[in-house]
Design a protein around this motif. Sequence first.
Motif, mmCIF file in Angstrom:
data_model
loop_
_atom_site.group_PDB
_atom_site.id
_atom_site.type_symbol
_atom_site.label_atom_id
_atom_site.label_comp_id
_atom_site.label_asym_id
_atom_site.label_seq_id
_atom_site.Cartn_x
_atom_site.Cartn_y
_atom_site.Cartn_z
ATOM 1 N N PHE A 51 0.812 -1.220 0.000
ATOM 2 C CA PHE A 51 0.000 0.000 0.000
ATOM 3 C C PHE A 51 0.844 1.268 0.000
ATOM 4 O O PHE A 51 0.659 2.138 0.853
ATOM 5 C CB PHE A 51 -1.000 -0.009 1.171
ATOM 6 C CG PHE A 51 -2.084 -1.029 0.982
ATOM 7 C CD1 PHE A 51 -3.222 -0.734 0.238
ATOM 8 C CD2 PHE A 51 -1.950 -2.309 1.523
ATOM 9 C CE1 PHE A 51 -4.214 -1.698 0.038
ATOM 10 C CE2 PHE A 51 -2.935 -3.268 1.320
ATOM 11 C CZ PHE A 51 -4.079 -2.963 0.586
ATOM 12 N N CYS A 52 1.775 1.359 -0.921
ATOM 13 C CA CYS A 52 2.447 2.647 -1.135
ATOM 14 C C CYS A 52 1.311 3.617 -1.468
ATOM 15 O O CYS A 52 0.378 3.258 -2.191
ATOM 16 C CB CYS A 52 3.435 2.541 -2.292
ATOM 17 S SG CYS A 52 4.702 1.298 -1.971
ATOM 18 N N SER A 53 1.397 4.849 -0.931
ATOM 19 C CA SER A 53 0.185 5.674 -0.911
ATOM 20 C C SER A 53 -0.283 6.106 -2.295
ATOM 21 O O SER A 53 -1.426 6.501 -2.469
ATOM 22 C CB SER A 53 0.419 6.898 -0.031
ATOM 23 O OG SER A 53 1.476 7.660 -0.569
ATOM 24 N N TYR A 54 0.599 6.034 -3.301
ATOM 25 C CA TYR A 54 0.234 6.467 -4.657
ATOM 26 C C TYR A 54 -0.293 5.323 -5.514
ATOM 27 O O TYR A 54 -0.757 5.529 -6.627
ATOM 28 C CB TYR A 54 1.487 7.056 -5.355
ATOM 29 C CG TYR A 54 2.689 6.131 -5.264
ATOM 30 C CD1 TYR A 54 2.815 5.053 -6.123
ATOM 31 C CD2 TYR A 54 3.658 6.301 -4.279
ATOM 32 C CE1 TYR A 54 3.878 4.176 -6.020
ATOM 33 C CE2 TYR A 54 4.722 5.429 -4.162
ATOM 34 C CZ TYR A 54 4.826 4.373 -5.040
ATOM 35 O OH TYR A 54 5.869 3.491 -4.926
ATOM 36 N N CYS A 55 -0.203 4.079 -5.025
ATOM 37 C CA CYS A 55 -0.236 2.924 -5.938
ATOM 38 C C CYS A 55 -1.557 2.157 -5.919
ATOM 39 O O CYS A 55 -2.100 1.825 -4.869
ATOM 40 C CB CYS A 55 0.913 1.985 -5.580
ATOM 41 S SG CYS A 55 1.064 0.623 -6.733
ATOM 42 N N ILE A 56 -2.020 1.806 -7.097
ATOM 43 C CA ILE A 56 -3.302 1.107 -7.254
ATOM 44 C C ILE A 56 -3.131 -0.422 -7.163
ATOM 45 O O ILE A 56 -4.095 -1.153 -6.944
ATOM 46 C CB ILE A 56 -3.944 1.497 -8.625
ATOM 47 C CG1 ILE A 56 -5.423 1.115 -8.712
ATOM 48 C CG2 ILE A 56 -3.199 0.894 -9.807
ATOM 49 C CD1 ILE A 56 -6.330 1.926 -7.861
ATOM 50 N N VAL A 57 -1.887 -0.881 -7.330
ATOM 51 C CA VAL A 57 -1.664 -2.331 -7.495
ATOM 52 C C VAL A 57 -2.281 -3.188 -6.369
ATOM 53 O O VAL A 57 -2.963 -4.175 -6.654
ATOM 54 C CB VAL A 57 -0.158 -2.642 -7.697
ATOM 55 C CG1 VAL A 57 0.108 -4.142 -7.679
ATOM 56 C CG2 VAL A 57 0.324 -2.041 -9.007
ATOM 57 N N PRO A 58 -2.099 -2.835 -5.070
ATOM 58 C CA PRO A 58 -2.689 -3.691 -4.031
ATOM 59 C C PRO A 58 -4.215 -3.802 -4.147
ATOM 60 O O PRO A 58 -4.796 -4.800 -3.747
ATOM 61 C CB PRO A 58 -2.299 -2.993 -2.724
ATOM 62 C CG PRO A 58 -1.106 -2.181 -3.071
ATOM 63 C CD PRO A 58 -1.313 -1.726 -4.487
ATOM 64 N N ASN B 266 4.705 6.134 2.026
ATOM 65 C CA ASN B 266 4.609 4.891 2.792
ATOM 66 C C ASN B 266 5.559 3.808 2.273
ATOM 67 O O ASN B 266 5.202 2.638 2.162
ATOM 68 C CB ASN B 266 3.158 4.357 2.783
ATOM 69 C CG ASN B 266 2.958 3.241 3.791
ATOM 70 O OD1 ASN B 266 3.638 3.203 4.822
ATOM 71 N ND2 ASN B 266 2.063 2.316 3.498
ATOM 72 N N ARG B 267 6.781 4.231 1.942
ATOM 73 C CA ARG B 267 7.738 3.260 1.396
ATOM 74 C C ARG B 267 8.479 2.493 2.505
ATOM 75 O O ARG B 267 9.096 1.465 2.262
ATOM 76 C CB ARG B 267 8.743 3.964 0.474
ATOM 77 C CG ARG B 267 8.137 4.428 -0.819
ATOM 78 C CD ARG B 267 7.778 3.282 -1.724
ATOM 79 N NE ARG B 267 8.942 2.629 -2.320
ATOM 80 C CZ ARG B 267 8.861 1.605 -3.163
ATOM 81 N NH1 ARG B 267 7.701 1.089 -3.499
ATOM 82 N NH2 ARG B 267 9.945 1.059 -3.664
ATOM 83 N N ARG B 268 8.503 3.034 3.689
ATOM 84 C CA ARG B 268 9.083 2.356 4.851
ATOM 85 C C ARG B 268 10.590 2.070 4.765
ATOM 86 O O ARG B 268 11.076 1.035 5.162
ATOM 87 C CB ARG B 268 8.297 1.088 5.187
ATOM 88 C CG ARG B 268 6.973 1.464 5.835
ATOM 89 C CD ARG B 268 6.083 0.284 6.053
ATOM 90 N NE ARG B 268 5.356 -0.063 4.850
ATOM 91 C CZ ARG B 268 4.550 -1.098 4.737
ATOM 92 N NH1 ARG B 268 4.400 -1.910 5.759
ATOM 93 N NH2 ARG B 268 3.904 -1.335 3.627
HETATM 94 FE FE1 SF4 Z 1 4.289 -0.255 -3.562
HETATM 95 FE FE2 SF4 Z 1 5.082 -1.717 -5.626
HETATM 96 FE FE3 SF4 Z 1 3.162 -2.623 -4.031
HETATM 97 FE FE4 SF4 Z 1 2.714 -0.565 -5.632
HETATM 98 S S1 SF4 Z 1 3.155 -2.641 -6.245
HETATM 99 S S2 SF4 Z 1 2.108 -0.746 -3.464
HETATM 100 S S3 SF4 Z 1 4.709 0.468 -5.669
HETATM 101 S S4 SF4 Z 1 5.314 -2.228 -3.462
#
Ligand code: SF4
Length: 466
Positions: A187-194, A303-305
């Motif tokens: 859950f990096c704050s910018y990221c949709i992937v999760p 939120n890269r930790r």
């Molecule tokens: Fe972060 Fe990568 Fe997961 Fe995106 S996919 S939340 S950038 S670790």
Amino acid sequence: MDTTSSSQLRPAMGRVAEIMKSRARGRDPLAYVRTYGCQQNVADGEKIKGLLAEMGFSFTEGPEDADLILFNTCAVREHAEDRVFGNIGALKHVKRRRPGTVIGVCGCMAEQSHVAQRLQKSFPFVDMVFGTGAIHRLPELLCVVLEENRRAFLQGCQEQARLEGLPIRRDGESRAWVTAMYGCDNFCSYCIVPYVRGREKSREPEAVLQECRELVGAGYKEITLLGQNVNSYGKGLDRSANFAGLLRELDKIEGDYRIRFMTSHPKDASEELFQVMAESRHIPHHIHLPFQSGNDRILGEMNRRYTREKYLSLIRTARALMPDVTFTSDVIVGFPGETYEEFRDTLSLVEEVGFVNLFTFIYSPRVGTKAASMPDPVSHEEKTRWFAELLRVQEGIAAANCQKLVGTRQRVLVENQNRKNGLLQGRTLGSLVVDFPGGPGQVGQFADVEVTEARGWSLRGVETEG
Ligand code: SF4
Ligand code: SAH
Ligand code: F3S
């Protein structure tokens, strides 16, 4: 957990095969599968094509003559989504000309409910929408469309899905993608992937090992292990498996091949991982280690930790163990609230590390992520200027890195032949591109090349005797 193998899918697959065959009147039905986004999506696309091949489909390179069109989409930035919507819009004419064509949208965009709603309302010619966790349900969804003449929409299946045992139709004959783990918990704050790929789930080490053994046995020369954060591999498995341990086992497979992996998250990268790389026979000394920002406040907001110092200390540790190691990375420019001063920390980190290649992105707000609701006062024009500055800095570094290799001998895996100038294009162990003269029979093979010239981002060379 619902574990699926293609034998369980047989009844639906048989029915789809029958209907499509009769529709295609004697010839093989044709599928056009277009994949956007990262290697994880490419790997999913190969599973989709594996299922389609078992249902009797052949494949075509364009939508015009296809009986089934499937867009396997990426949601990571707005630009990626806009392109997909544009391309889906263009399919309206295909459907008008050939109403029997089945049109489907899958992948990361399809997992977002606002996208599914938009497709449902504004793109009535789209017959089928399914998310990343529903690939194994494709035969069933095709049955709904073909037998019941209904549109089929399916999201939110990641937690139930296990994609183990699905057939894979690989795109290449020398380079292969192998999923080590699905999903992401960061859950990096910018990221949709999760949100579109669900929680982290590691595959059993035996399954990964077996797949890699088969690939090496079949003559594959490069295997790339995939996961959004491969360094956290093993969490949640019964035994105490970790990524370094998995690599150590994989490296024992006999043969002439390389193992790469992506992506490493700096918060979980360990000295043990670098140690395994240093001692291995098959793992190139190259790490893709995204840092995203060189400023501690921005890293915190993201939120890269990890901190800038932690990142730099990882680089030092890796270099101490592997003096020839190279790094590539991902960077985001213009995170909400980032100031020019903070951006300069990114520039200085880039200069300090000396990446051989950098994947640079201007921040793009994604619906539902934390960063999307943060104040973002810097204009897009301003961010574009910072972006150009970063590229200029990186160009100089890349050129210097290339220059250092002039006169050296490099083992490369030939990836393709340039159609325009006929030169072969290979990649060094450190992931740099080398162009050199040769024949088409060498594509997919290793070659030993002497680097004769550096040309900006890439190298020129001539083949030497092994
Ligand atoms: Fe972060 Fe990568 Fe997961 Fe995106 S996919 S939340 S950038 S670790
Ligand atoms: N799991 C990988 C990266 C996955 S996405 C990792 O953590 O490194 C690939 C890259 O896209 C990211 O590294 C990031 O640089 C970029 N990215 C992700 N979301 C973005 C966004 N909202 N705007 C701009 N770039 C983004
Ligand atoms: Fe895109 Fe999904 Fe990959 S959002 S970057 S295709 S995980």
